[in-house]
Design a protein around this motif. Sequence first.
Motif, PDB file in Angstrom:
ATOM      1  N   ASN A  26       0.887  -1.214   0.020  1.00  0.00           N
ATOM      2  CA  ASN A  26       0.106   0.121  -0.218  1.00  0.00           C
ATOM      3  C   ASN A  26       0.703   1.363  -0.070  1.00  0.00           C
ATOM      4  N   SER A  27       2.111   0.946   0.388  1.00  0.00           N
ATOM      5  CA  SER A  27       2.985   2.373   0.310  1.00  0.00           C
ATOM      6  C   SER A  27       3.667   2.467  -0.992  1.00  0.00           C
ATOM      7  N   GLY A  28       3.213   1.595  -1.783  1.00  0.00           N
ATOM      8  CA  GLY A  28       3.793   1.794  -3.209  1.00  0.00           C
ATOM      9  C   GLY A  28       4.841   0.784  -3.636  1.00  0.00           C
ATOM     10  N   ALA A  29       5.085  -0.322  -2.704  1.00  0.00           N
ATOM     11  CA  ALA A  29       6.285  -1.091  -3.227  1.00  0.00           C
ATOM     12  C   ALA A  29       5.601  -2.183  -4.344  1.00  0.00           C
ATOM     13  N   ASP A  30       6.280  -2.708  -5.394  1.00  0.00           N
ATOM     14  CA  ASP A  30       5.806  -3.554  -6.382  1.00  0.00           C
ATOM     15  C   ASP A  30       6.600  -4.912  -5.978  1.00  0.00           C
ATOM     16  N   LEU A  31       7.566  -5.021  -5.257  1.00  0.00           N
ATOM     17  CA  LEU A  31       8.054  -6.268  -4.812  1.00  0.00           C
ATOM     18  C   LEU A  31       8.442  -6.192  -3.335  1.00  0.00           C
ATOM     19  N   VAL A  32       7.928  -7.338  -2.825  1.00  0.00           N
ATOM     20  CA  VAL A  32       8.069  -7.651  -1.178  1.00  0.00           C
ATOM     21  C   VAL A  32       8.715  -8.960  -1.140  1.00  0.00           C
ATOM     22  N   ILE A  33       9.641  -9.001  -0.372  1.00  0.00           N
ATOM     23  CA  ILE A  33      10.614 -10.264  -0.274  1.00  0.00           C
ATOM     24  C   ILE A  33      10.316 -10.995   1.279  1.00  0.00           C
ATOM     25  N   LEU A  34       9.919 -12.101   1.406  1.00  0.00           N
ATOM     26  CA  LEU A  34       9.436 -12.781   2.735  1.00  0.00           C
ATOM     27  C   LEU A  34      10.599 -13.719   2.920  1.00  0.00           C
ATOM     28  N   LYS A  35      11.297 -13.565   3.784  1.00  0.00           N
ATOM     29  CA  LYS A  35      12.257 -14.411   4.380  1.00  0.00           C
ATOM     30  C   LYS A  35      12.159 -15.282   5.520  1.00  0.00           C
ATOM     31  N   ALA A  36      12.309 -16.310   5.693  1.00  0.00           N
ATOM     32  CA  ALA A  36      12.308 -17.152   6.988  1.00  0.00           C
ATOM     33  C   ALA A  36      13.199 -18.412   7.065  1.00  0.00           C
ATOM     34  N   ARG A  37      13.213 -18.663   8.183  1.00  0.00           N
ATOM     35  CA  ARG A  37      14.164 -20.078   8.644  1.00  0.00           C
ATOM     36  C   ARG A  37      13.566 -21.033   9.391  1.00  0.00           C
ATOM     37  N   GLY A  38      14.017 -22.234   9.370  1.00  0.00           N
ATOM     38  CA  GLY A  38      13.396 -23.210  10.326  1.00  0.00           C
ATOM     39  C   GLY A  38      11.872 -23.259  10.209  1.00  0.00           C
ATOM     40  N   ARG A  39      11.296 -23.353  11.613  1.00  0.00           N
ATOM     41  CA  ARG A  39       9.952 -23.618  11.418  1.00  0.00           C
ATOM     42  C   ARG A  39       9.324 -22.474  11.033  1.00  0.00           C
ATOM     43  N   ALA A  40       9.594 -21.422  10.808  1.00  0.00           N
ATOM     44  CA  ALA A  40       9.091 -20.196  10.692  1.00  0.00           C
ATOM     45  C   ALA A  40       8.662 -20.250   8.900  1.00  0.00           C
ATOM     46  N   ILE A  41       9.364 -21.125   8.265  1.00  0.00           N
ATOM     47  CA  ILE A  41       9.144 -21.521   6.681  1.00  0.00           C
ATOM     48  C   ILE A  41       7.794 -21.647   6.650  1.00  0.00           C
ATOM     49  N   SER A  42       7.089 -22.540   7.446  1.00  0.00           N
ATOM     50  CA  SER A  42       5.588 -22.749   7.260  1.00  0.00           C
ATOM     51  C   SER A  42       4.679 -21.536   7.376  1.00  0.00           C
ATOM     52  N   LYS A  43       5.272 -20.674   8.361  1.00  0.00           N
ATOM     53  CA  LYS A  43       4.394 -19.381   8.333  1.00  0.00           C
ATOM     54  C   LYS A  43       4.589 -18.591   7.346  1.00  0.00           C
ATOM     55  N   ALA A  44       5.789 -18.492   6.882  1.00  0.00           N
ATOM     56  CA  ALA A  44       5.839 -17.748   5.702  1.00  0.00           C
ATOM     57  C   ALA A  44       5.182 -17.961   4.656  1.00  0.00           C
ATOM     58  N   VAL A  45       4.819 -19.218   4.366  1.00  0.00           N
ATOM     59  CA  VAL A  45       3.959 -19.680   3.341  1.00  0.00           C
ATOM     60  C   VAL A  45       2.676 -19.331   3.377  1.00  0.00           C
ATOM     61  N   ASP A  46       2.218 -19.504   4.852  1.00  0.00           N
ATOM     62  CA  ASP A  46       0.835 -18.993   5.216  1.00  0.00           C
ATOM     63  C   ASP A  46       0.864 -17.481   4.894  1.00  0.00           C
ATOM     64  N   VAL A  47       1.822 -16.622   5.314  1.00  0.00           N
ATOM     65  CA  VAL A  47       1.504 -15.066   5.007  1.00  0.00           C
ATOM     66  C   VAL A  47       1.359 -14.742   3.570  1.00  0.00           C
ATOM     67  N   ALA A  48       2.299 -15.693   2.494  1.00  0.00           N
ATOM     68  CA  ALA A  48       2.173 -15.461   1.272  1.00  0.00           C
ATOM     69  C   ALA A  48       0.652 -15.344   0.652  1.00  0.00           C
ATOM     70  N   GLU A  49       0.042 -16.715   1.136  1.00  0.00           N
ATOM     71  CA  GLU A  49      -1.253 -17.147   0.619  1.00  0.00           C
ATOM     72  C   GLU A  49      -2.425 -16.147   1.333  1.00  0.00           C
ATOM     73  N   ILE A  50      -2.224 -15.830   2.412  1.00  0.00           N
ATOM     74  CA  ILE A  50      -3.225 -14.959   3.194  1.00  0.00           C
ATOM     75  C   ILE A  50      -2.976 -13.709   2.523  1.00  0.00           C
ATOM     76  N   VAL A  51      -1.935 -13.014   1.973  1.00  0.00           N
ATOM     77  CA  VAL A  51      -1.833 -11.849   1.383  1.00  0.00           C
ATOM     78  C   VAL A  51      -2.503 -11.916  -0.036  1.00  0.00           C
ATOM     79  N   ARG A  52      -2.295 -13.002  -0.687  1.00  0.00           N
ATOM     80  CA  ARG A  52      -2.592 -13.226  -2.253  1.00  0.00           C
ATOM     81  C   ARG A  52      -4.292 -13.521  -2.284  1.00  0.00           C
ATOM     82  N   ASN A  53      -4.732 -14.243  -1.207  1.00  0.00           N
ATOM     83  CA  ASN A  53      -5.977 -14.682  -1.412  1.00  0.00           C
ATOM     84  C   ASN A  53      -7.012 -13.643  -0.699  1.00  0.00           C
TER      85      ASN A  53
END
Lengths: 90, 90
Positions: A26-53
Amino acid sequence: MAEENVVFVGKKPTMNYVLAVVTQFNSGADLVILKARGRAISKAVDVAEIVRNRFVPTLKYGNVNIGTESLQGEKGDTNVSSIEIELRKE
Amino acid sequence: MAEENVVFVGKKPTMNYVLAVVTQFNSGADLVILKARGRAISKAVDVAEIVRNRFVPTLKYGNVNIGTESLQGEKGDTNVSSIEIELRKE
């Protein structure tokens, strides 16, 4: 050139990271990169899907990179998997 | 055409899935697809990295696809994130 904004996904609730990503778009970014390690990887995928859907229907996935990072701990080095998910708003 | 072999990553120990992938490559497969949902997503990434770093150094990642699947539960439908990781032996 597109702005690069990185959101590190960790131990906070999933919706905190969703809000961070949506705010950057909403601040005008065209590209956002999600980074995660270990068990947070599943959460990063959830974040991506919630934002998209729910929030940014025009979102497309760019590269999804998988790797290993070496962490220095008290008991010596340990390896932990990592992920980077590129989110592009079109 | 390359053979397509799918390994579903779930609740078993990580090394079980590593062994399953390595066995498929040793049986002549060129392409193995790791699939996982929810919290097993982190484990699928671990499996991919362990196979690549310890067992099959020529391994390359193909497409990494992220999505959402709808699961029917007792309390109604729930959405769960999913991942598919293509592993190619060159």
